[in-house]
Design a protein around this motif. Structure first.
Motif, PDB file in Angstrom:
ATOM      1  N   SER A  14      12.624 -43.662  -0.294  1.00  0.00           N
ATOM      2  CA  SER A  14      11.796 -44.231   0.645  1.00  0.00           C
ATOM      3  C   SER A  14      10.957 -45.138  -0.043  1.00  0.00           C
ATOM      4  O   SER A  14      10.654 -45.036  -1.110  1.00  0.00           O
ATOM      5  N   TYR A  87      14.760 -43.336   6.721  1.00  0.00           N
ATOM      6  CA  TYR A  87      13.970 -42.361   5.681  1.00  0.00           C
ATOM      7  C   TYR A  87      12.707 -42.570   5.289  1.00  0.00           C
ATOM      8  O   TYR A  87      11.850 -41.868   5.445  1.00  0.00           O
ATOM      9  N   GLY A  90      10.392 -41.880   8.361  1.00  0.00           N
ATOM     10  CA  GLY A  90      10.213 -40.263   8.721  1.00  0.00           C
ATOM     11  C   GLY A  90      11.477 -39.852   9.356  1.00  0.00           C
ATOM     12  O   GLY A  90      11.174 -38.646   9.964  1.00  0.00           O
ATOM     13  N   THR A  91      12.478 -40.362   9.737  1.00  0.00           N
ATOM     14  CA  THR A  91      13.369 -40.084  10.532  1.00  0.00           C
ATOM     15  C   THR A  91      14.209 -38.963  10.015  1.00  0.00           C
ATOM     16  O   THR A  91      14.138 -38.616   8.656  1.00  0.00           O
ATOM     17  N   LYS A  92      14.566 -37.777  10.684  1.00  0.00           N
ATOM     18  CA  LYS A  92      15.264 -36.691  10.266  1.00  0.00           C
ATOM     19  C   LYS A  92      16.578 -36.979   9.486  1.00  0.00           C
ATOM     20  O   LYS A  92      17.159 -37.710  10.016  1.00  0.00           O
ATOM     21  N   GLU A  93      16.782 -36.214   8.272  1.00  0.00           N
ATOM     22  CA  GLU A  93      17.987 -36.604   7.797  1.00  0.00           C
ATOM     23  C   GLU A  93      19.030 -36.424   8.567  1.00  0.00           C
ATOM     24  O   GLU A  93      20.258 -36.978   8.528  1.00  0.00           O
ATOM     25  N   ALA A  94      19.118 -35.186   9.431  1.00  0.00           N
ATOM     26  CA  ALA A  94      20.252 -35.060  10.379  1.00  0.00           C
ATOM     27  C   ALA A  94      20.560 -36.174  11.297  1.00  0.00           C
ATOM     28  O   ALA A  94      21.485 -36.563  11.533  1.00  0.00           O
ATOM     29  N   ASP A  95      19.300 -36.868  11.618  1.00  0.00           N
ATOM     30  CA  ASP A  95      19.712 -37.981  12.543  1.00  0.00           C
ATOM     31  C   ASP A  95      20.210 -39.103  11.653  1.00  0.00           C
ATOM     32  O   ASP A  95      21.185 -39.809  12.453  1.00  0.00           O
ATOM     33  N   SER A 110      23.961 -35.839  19.071  1.00  0.00           N
ATOM     34  CA  SER A 110      23.059 -36.630  19.651  1.00  0.00           C
ATOM     35  C   SER A 110      23.484 -37.784  20.525  1.00  0.00           C
ATOM     36  O   SER A 110      22.650 -38.509  21.331  1.00  0.00           O
TER      37      SER A 110
END
Length: 120
Positions: A14, A87, A90-95, A110
């Protein structure tokens, strides 16, 4: 999170708040630049200069050289840039991982259904 691009594995990082603000400031400055004749630069020239600003911050963040970036597939470099931005915000790692899962054409968890094409 680890991602493998062009045969190299990167630990996704990040941007620091300071670097992110500095990068945005430099991108705004590029948009305000004028050519020697006083005319604004074309959109293509602006985008090229902005890409160089982003490239500099990516090199600093990941400790990679310009030669390493030049040897990457363009698609992989753009993925690294996009994933780093996601990243950072703050986007989720799964996304973020889903960005890679759909490359073979398979529908990801998704994915939304495809809309029908409207009649002309």
């Amino acid at each position: 999170m680890h991602i493998t691009l062009s045969g190299s594995t990167y630990v996704l990082k990040s941007f620091s708040r300071k670097d992110f603000k500095e990068m945005l400031s430099q991108k705004q400055a590029v948009r305000a630049l004028k050519s020697e004749s006083g005319e604004p630069f074309s959109e293509d020239e602006i985008e090229e200069r902005i890409a160089k600003v982003e490239e500099g911050f990516i090199m600093k963040l990941y400790g990679i050289s310009a030669e390493q970036i030049e040897s990457m597939d363009n698609r992989d470099y753009l993925r690294l840039l996009r994933c780093t931005y996601l990243y950072t915000v703050g986007t989720k790692e799964a996304d973020i991982k889903n960005l890679f899962d759909g490359d073979d054409g398979a529908e990801t968890a998704s994915a939304s259904p495809t809309a029908e094409i409207a009649a002309a």
